[in-house]
Design an enzyme around this catalytic site. Structure first.
Site, mmCIF file in Angstrom:
data_model
loop_
_atom_site.group_PDB
_atom_site.id
_atom_site.type_symbol
_atom_site.label_atom_id
_atom_site.label_comp_id
_atom_site.label_asym_id
_atom_site.label_seq_id
_atom_site.Cartn_x
_atom_site.Cartn_y
_atom_site.Cartn_z
ATOM 1 N N LYS A 309 94.578 8.123 -99.451
ATOM 2 C CA LYS A 309 93.345 7.396 -99.808
ATOM 3 C C LYS A 309 92.398 8.293 -100.598
ATOM 4 C CE LYS A 309 93.507 4.006 -96.053
ATOM 5 N NZ LYS A 309 94.471 4.555 -95.090
HETATM 6 O O1 S5P Z 1 92.945 -1.192 -94.666
HETATM 7 C C1 S5P Z 1 93.781 -0.418 -94.203
HETATM 8 C C2 S5P Z 1 94.519 0.428 -95.027
HETATM 9 C C3 S5P Z 1 95.503 1.225 -94.469
HETATM 10 S S1 S5P Z 1 96.532 2.087 -95.520
HETATM 11 N N1 S5P Z 1 94.044 -0.423 -92.877
HETATM 12 C C4 S5P Z 1 94.997 0.391 -92.314
HETATM 13 O O2 S5P Z 1 95.193 0.304 -91.098
HETATM 14 N N2 S5P Z 1 95.713 1.261 -93.114
HETATM 15 C C5 S5P Z 1 96.705 2.203 -92.531
HETATM 16 O O3 S5P Z 1 97.747 1.449 -91.937
HETATM 17 C C6 S5P Z 1 96.146 3.099 -91.435
HETATM 18 O O4 S5P Z 1 95.680 4.322 -91.951
HETATM 19 C C7 S5P Z 1 97.333 3.295 -90.532
HETATM 20 O O5 S5P Z 1 98.112 4.380 -90.965
HETATM 21 C C8 S5P Z 1 98.166 2.037 -90.706
HETATM 22 C C9 S5P Z 1 97.985 1.009 -89.590
HETATM 23 O O6 S5P Z 1 98.444 1.501 -88.388
HETATM 24 P P1 S5P Z 1 98.496 0.597 -87.051
HETATM 25 O O7 S5P Z 1 98.936 1.566 -85.992
HETATM 26 O O8 S5P Z 1 97.132 0.072 -86.806
HETATM 27 O O9 S5P Z 1 99.525 -0.481 -87.319
#
Ligand code: S5P
Length: 474
Positions: A309
């Site tokens: 990011k």
């Molecule tokens: O808007 C966003 C963008 C990203 S890249 N929301 C997110 O959650 N992410 C990423 O996606 C976040 O940094 C994490 O690595 C992943 C979601 O992880 P989870 O464990 O919540 O599924």
């Protein structure tokens, strides 16, 4: 532009010249606030310093209301159109509403100021329409409160796709000027040259705003066809990989030990198309970890995405991409990038690839999944414009179907088998609902990494996502 009577035509021509002379309409080489070059710049905010011109503009704008029945409220899109809406309200004795521009901070804060009844017919007043997103945002709030919106009156339609976007939502657009009409008036009045007319016309043909619509061709087109629309080599590879592996799963391997990530990659590698890392959380990061990760990516045919990011000025991101401990440019096929710094961030990253021969791609963040994220309205649309302008971008990170470009991949995080949230603002939707909201590639992190049976759960996500994609394109 509508067909006008001779008197109205003469008034519009005079007013165009007056607006030109107070610098509300500028032609030359400009850079927009998001870093894109443009040969035309409209700044109607200056009319507040010229009350006579402002009053004339409001009067002529209200002439667009002829044949519109039962207008009971007037709402200007904040901020530039607010003084125009105020003048119209006073002159016509029709009440006015103000839509707040600020993000709603807490539950009870009103989004609309003014008194109204559900069912009141509210007309929208706007200065310039480009993509239509500002009008649509205003309309969304008004309609949520039960107001009816059927018409919008606009000073200038930039002819970049906004009119269609607004009409797609059932709202008529009446404009005093289209850019073409405006250029003609100014040329006839010897205020601009034929070269300016040509430059602006060429520019408008090249820069059309993305379609903001519910129905979308992108959602219905299979990946192998969309691959031929992609400009970025990694984008093409990813489209083909998804089709070949019948997987649209991007695993967020948010673990803090190198070995745990490698073990996970070895286990689920055959079923994912992208392994997403945050290498700055890995406590024992070293070159051996990168070497092993690359070997696994090759063995199981998946791409590596470093979810860095990036969000700084071009020079800094160029260094962050190539240098430091992580040397991201050397191993990550894809990186993620915020649009907040404008076009220069993409140029900075490109500059960081001078010594890299392999193809690289970018996913541009347009919307975030967290509660209260500020990535809405114009921000998201501007991020998409930057993305569409670059052959380095292979996709957009967003939560909904907000772009139309067939060659770009929608990456959507915040996915779990059931709708839920975590304690820190993350919001989850189900695999089927994200695919229906336009996701081509879905990011799953803790839904898999915290599962009891990681392999079985990975397969479950993979299959649900693929079934939803097949259903969407059927
Ligand atoms: O808007 C966003 C963008 C990203 S890249 N929301 C997110 O959650 N992410 C990423 O996606 C976040 O940094 C994490 O690595 C992943 C979601 O992880 P989870 O464990 O919540 O599924």
């Amino acid at each position: 532009m509508l067909k006008y009577s001779t008197a109205m035509d003469a008034e519009l021509k005079e007013l165009a010249v007056a607006l030109f002379e107070i610098d509300a309409l500028k032609f030359g080489d400009f850079v927009t606030k998001i870093g894109l070059k443009t040969p035309v710049y409209f700044d109607l905010r200056v009319i507040v310093s010229h009350p006579k011109i402002m009053a004339r503009l409001a009067k002529v704008l209200w002439k667009l209301s002829e044949n519109c029945s039962d207008i009971s409220q007037i709402c200007g899109v904040p901020y530039t159109a607010l003084p125009l809406a105020t003048l119209i309200s006073v002159n016509s004795n029709i009440p006015m509403l103000i839509k707040r521009k600020e993000v709603k901070a807490y539950g009870t804060m009103k989004m609309i100021e003014g008194q109204f009844k559900p069912g009141d017919n509210c007309v929208i007043i706007e200065d310039v329409v480009t993509s239509g997103s500002s009008i649509l945002e205003t309309v969304q709030v008004l309609r949520k409160e039960g107001l009816e919106v059927k018409d919008s009156f606009v000073v200038i339609d930039r002819e970049q796709g906004g009119r269609k976007n607004i009409e797609n939502h059932g709202i008529r657009v009446k404009s005093l000027y289209t850019i073409t009409g405006l250029l003609a008036y100014l040329l006839e009045s010897n205020k601009i040259t034929p070269k300016i007319v040509k430059d602006v016309t060429d520019y408008l043909l090249r820069f059309q705003a993305p379609t903001i619509c519910v129905q979308d061709k992108r959602l219905k087109t299979p990946f192998h066809i969309r691959a031929s629309n992609a400009k970025n080599a990694i984008g093409i590879k990813l489209f083909n990989l998804m089709e070949m592996k019948q997987s649209t799963l991007c695993l967020a391997a948010d673990l803090t030990k190198a070995n745990d990530i490698l073990e996970l990659a070895n286990l689920v590698g055959p079923h994912i198309v992208v392994l997403k890392t945050h290498v700055d959380i890995v406590e024992d990061f070293d070159n051996h970890f990168v070497k092993r990760l690359k070997e696994l990516a090759k063995k199981y045919d998946f791409l590596l995405m470093e979810d860095r990011k990036f969000a700084d000025i071009g020079n800094t991101v160029s260094l962050q991409y190539q240098k430091g401990i992580y040397k991201i440019a050397e191993w990550a096929d894809i990186v993620t990038v915020h649009a907040v710094a404008g076009q220069s961030i993409v140029d900075g990253l490109k500059n960081g690839l001078k010594d890299i021969d392999e193809p690289r791609g970018i996913f541009m963040l347009a919307e975030m999944s967290s509660k209260g994220a500020l990535t809405n309205g114009d921000y998201a649309q501007n991020a998409i414009s930057i993305a569409q302008n670059s052959d380095m971008v292979c996709g957009i990170v967003c939560q909904s179907n907000i772009f139309m470009n067939l060659g770009l991949i929608q990456l959507t995080p915040g996915v779990k088998l059931s709708n839920s949230s975590d304690d820190l603002g993350q919001q989850y939707n189900t695999p089927e609902s994200v695919v229906n909201s336009g996701a081509d590639l879905a990011v799953v992190g803790r839904g898999i990494t915290e599962a009891e049976n990681i392999l079985a759960t990975t397969l479950e996500y993979k299959e649900e996502l693929w079934a939803a994609y097949k259903k969407r394109t059927a």
